[in-house]
Write an enzyme that holds these catalytic residues in place. Structure first.
Site, mmCIF file in Angstrom:
data_model
loop_
_atom_site.group_PDB
_atom_site.id
_atom_site.type_symbol
_atom_site.label_atom_id
_atom_site.label_comp_id
_atom_site.label_asym_id
_atom_site.label_seq_id
_atom_site.Cartn_x
_atom_site.Cartn_y
_atom_site.Cartn_z
ATOM 1 N N LYS A 75 -8.108 -4.491 4.010
ATOM 2 C CA LYS A 75 -6.799 -3.785 4.955
ATOM 3 C C LYS A 75 -7.621 -2.561 5.693
ATOM 4 C CE LYS A 75 -2.516 -1.615 3.759
ATOM 5 N NZ LYS A 75 -1.607 -1.193 2.549
ATOM 6 N N SER A 109 2.929 -1.879 3.932
ATOM 7 C CA SER A 109 1.897 -1.673 4.895
ATOM 8 C C SER A 109 0.878 -2.575 4.739
ATOM 9 C CB SER A 109 1.339 -0.085 4.572
ATOM 10 O OG SER A 109 0.806 -0.103 3.297
ATOM 11 N N SER A 148 3.729 -1.401 -0.931
ATOM 12 C CA SER A 148 2.944 -1.850 0.053
ATOM 13 C C SER A 148 2.310 -3.120 -0.320
ATOM 14 C CB SER A 148 1.895 -0.622 0.812
ATOM 15 O OG SER A 148 2.780 0.332 1.347
#
Length: 477
Positions: free
Chosen positions: A80, A155, A179
Site C-alpha cells: 500500500k 484506505s 481501512s
C-alpha cells in the site's frame, strides 16, 4: 496466465516444485496488465523489481532447497502506498507529494516481505488514508471490481481491488479507522485488523497518545489471512500478547456472540441488517450462543475520533512540510484533508480532553465482554457508495458527518487497539456486504476460527465476476 490460486496454494506449489516463483510472478504481472487499466489498483507498478526478486528466490531454491523458505515464499503481492519501499516513489495518495523516493523500507514492509511475499508495486490509497474511498485527485479512481461505477473503499482500496480482481491473492493493507475492514467488506474479501502492536508498529504511530493504525493484509480466503499472521509472527513476536500460531480451521468449542445492529449515529441500512442477521443465524445453527447487545457509546465517541483524526491531519501537514520540503506542497492538499487539519487547529483546546476520553474507551469496550466472547457487527452502516459520493474534493463540513455515520462501527477497535475481522456475508444489487467479528486484545485466534466456520457454511466467490482478464479489455463507459 496460469491457474488462480490463493496464497497458501501458491506457496505450496513453489515448495513442491510444480511452479517457479518467476512463473507465478509473470502470471500475476500479466493479470495486472490486463485488469489494472480498468480497476486502477496500482499507482506505481514495479514489474522488473518483482521479476528480479522472483529470480533471486528461484536461485536460492535451486542452491539450498525449500526447507528454510519463509512460509509465503514466492507469492505475488503488493504494498500500500502509505508505506515506504526503498527505491520506489511514495505519494501517500496525495497530489501534494511528488518526487519522493524513500531510501529504506518501513518496518511494516520489512515484516511483510519477511514472510516471503513478492511485491508487484504500490497500490492506490486516498490522501494519507483520511477517507474510506480510493479516489485520489491526481489520477483515476480505483474502481470496485464487482461494479466499476462504485467505490473500492479505503484506505486500502487499491489493495482490495487487485485482490478481488484476481491479480494477486494477498496484498498489504493498513487500518486506522477501518481501512482494512471497509475495503474488504465491499470487495468480498477477508480483512483482519490485528491487535495494536501485534505486528511491528509503523513509525508514524510512534509517540502518539492513541496509536490507532496497524498493518496487515487483505485476502480472498481465511486461511491466507491466518497463514500471513502466523508467518508475520515468526518474524516478530510480541511476547506481551498471546501467540496466534497456526490456525487451520474452525474450533470445536462454542462461544457467546453478542450481536450489534445499530451504532451510536444513524440506523443501519436494511441490506446490512439482513447480512448481520443471516450471519447470526449461521452462528446459532453451528451451536454458538447468540444474543443481542448494545454498544455502550454515544455520538460523542465519533466526535472525539474525528477530532483526533483531524489532529493527525494537522500533524501530517506540519511534519511533511519540515521533513520533505522539496517534495510537499501544502496548498495542493485535498479540500477534505485541508479541512480536517483546520478542524484540529480551530479546536486545539479540546484535543487533550478528547484524547483522554478516547483512552478511557477501552474500559467500556472490555466491559462488553463480561457476558460475550465476540461481537458481531456491521462493517459499514451503509451499502457500497457509488464513485463520487465520498470523493475528497468536498469540504470537511459537508463530508465528515456523512463519513462518520457510515463508518461508525470500525473506529472502535482502532481506539481500543482490539482485533476485528471482516468477512463476506451476502450481497446487495450485485455488490458484496461484509460483517465484522471483534474481540478482546490478543484474541485473533477466536476471530479466525469463527471466520473459518462461516466460510465453510456459506462460501463466497473468490474473484469478482465483473472484472476478469477477458472482460478487462472492454471499455468502461
Amino acid at each position: 496466465m496460469g491457474e488462480l490460486r490463493d496464497a497458501v496454494a501458491s506457496a505450496a506449489a513453489v515448495r513442491d516444485g510444480s511452479r517457479t516463483v518467476r512463473g507465478l510472478v509473470d502470471d500475476a504481472i500479466a493479470r495486472a496488465e490486463a485488469v489494472d487499466p480498468v480497476v486502477h489498483g496500482f499507482v506505481v507498478p514495479t514489474p522488473e523489481a518483482a521479476r528480479a526478486a522472483a529470480d533471486a528466490l528461484d536461485q536460492r531454491i535451486a542452491a539450498r532447497g525449500v526447507d528454510d523458505l519463509p512460509a509465503l515464499a514466492g507469492v505475488p503481492s503488493a504494498v500500500k502506498d502509505l508505506s515506504d519501499v526503498a527505491g520506489v516513489p511514495s505519494r501517500y495518495g496525495s497530489r501534494a507529494v511528488t518526487g519522493h523516493v524513500p531510501t529504506a523500507n518501513g518496518r511494516e514492509v520489512d515484516q511483510l516481505l519477511a514472510t516471503g511475499l513478492v511485491s508487484l508495486g504500490k497500490t492506490a490509497t486516498p490522501e494519507f488514508g483520511f477517507v474510506p474511498t480510493t479516489e485520489p485527485l491526481f489520477g483515476d479512481p480505483t474502481r470496485n471490481p464487482w461494479n466499476l461505477d462504485h467505490s473500492s473503499g479505503g484506505s486500502s482500496g487499491g489493495a482490495a481491488a487487485v485482490v478481488a480482481a484476481g491479480v494477486v491473492p494477498i496484498a498489504h493493507a493498513t487500518d486506522g479507522g477501518g481501512s482494512i475492514r471497509i475495503p474488504a467488506a465491499i470487495n468480498g474479501l477477508v480483512g483482519l485488523k490485528p491487535t495494536v502492536d501485534r505486528h511491528l508498529r509503523m513509525a508514524k504511530m510512534d509517540h502518539l497518545p492513541v496509536p490507532i493504525s496497524v498493518s496487515s493484509v487483505v485476502t480472498r480466503t481465511v486461511r491466507d489471512t491466518a497463514a500471513f499472521l502466523a508467518a508475520a509472527e515468526r518474524h516478530h513476536r510480541n511476547t506481551d500478547l498471546p501467540a496466534i500460531g497456526s490456525v487451520l480451521g474452525p474450533a470445536e468449542r462454542r462461544v457467546r456472540v453478542g450481536v450489534v445492529v445499530n451504532g451510536p449515529n444513524v440506523a443501519t441500512a436494511a441490506p446490512v441488517v439482513a447480512a448481520v442477521g443471516a450471519t447470526a443465524d449461521r452462528l446459532a445453527d453451528l451451536g454458538h450462543a447468540v444474543v443481542d447487545v448494545d454498544l455502550p457509546f454515544d455520538d460523542r465517541l465519533g466526535d472525539d475520533f474525528i477530532l483526533y483524526w483531524a489532529t493527525l491531519a494537522l500533524l501530517t501537514r506540519t511534519t511533511l512540510g519540515r521533513s520533505l520540503p522539496d517534495h510537499f506542497v501544502a496548498a495542493d492538499l485535498d479540500p477534505f484533508t485541508a479541512g480536517l487539519a483546520e478542524h484540529a487547529r480551530a479546536n486545539l483546546a479540546r484535543i487533550p480532553l478528547a484524547v483522554r476520553r478516547l483512552r478511557r474507551t477501552d474500559r467500556d469496550y472490555r466491559a462488553m465482554f463480561t457476558d460475550v466472547d465476540v461481537l458481531l457487527t456491521p462493517v459499514l452502516a451503509v451499502t457500497t457508495p457509488p464513485l463520487g459520493e465520498w470523493r475528497p474534493d468536498q469540504s470537511f463540513d459537508d463530508l465528515a458527518p456523512r463519513l462518520m455515520d457510515a463508518v461508525q462501527f470500525t473506529p472502535i477497535q482502532n481506539i481500543t487497539g482490539a482485533p476485528a475481522i471482516a468477512v463476506p456475508a451476502g450481497q446487495h444489487e450485485g455488490l458484496p456486504i461484509g460483517i465484522q467479528l471483534a474481540g478482546l486484545h490478543g484474541d485473533e485466534r477466536t476471530l479466525l476460527e469463527l471466520a473459518y466456520a462461516l466460510e465453510a457454511v456459506a462460501p463466497w466467490p473468490l474473484v469478482a465476476p465483473s472484472v476478469t482478464v477477458e472482460s478487462a479489455a472492454d471499455p468502461v463507459e
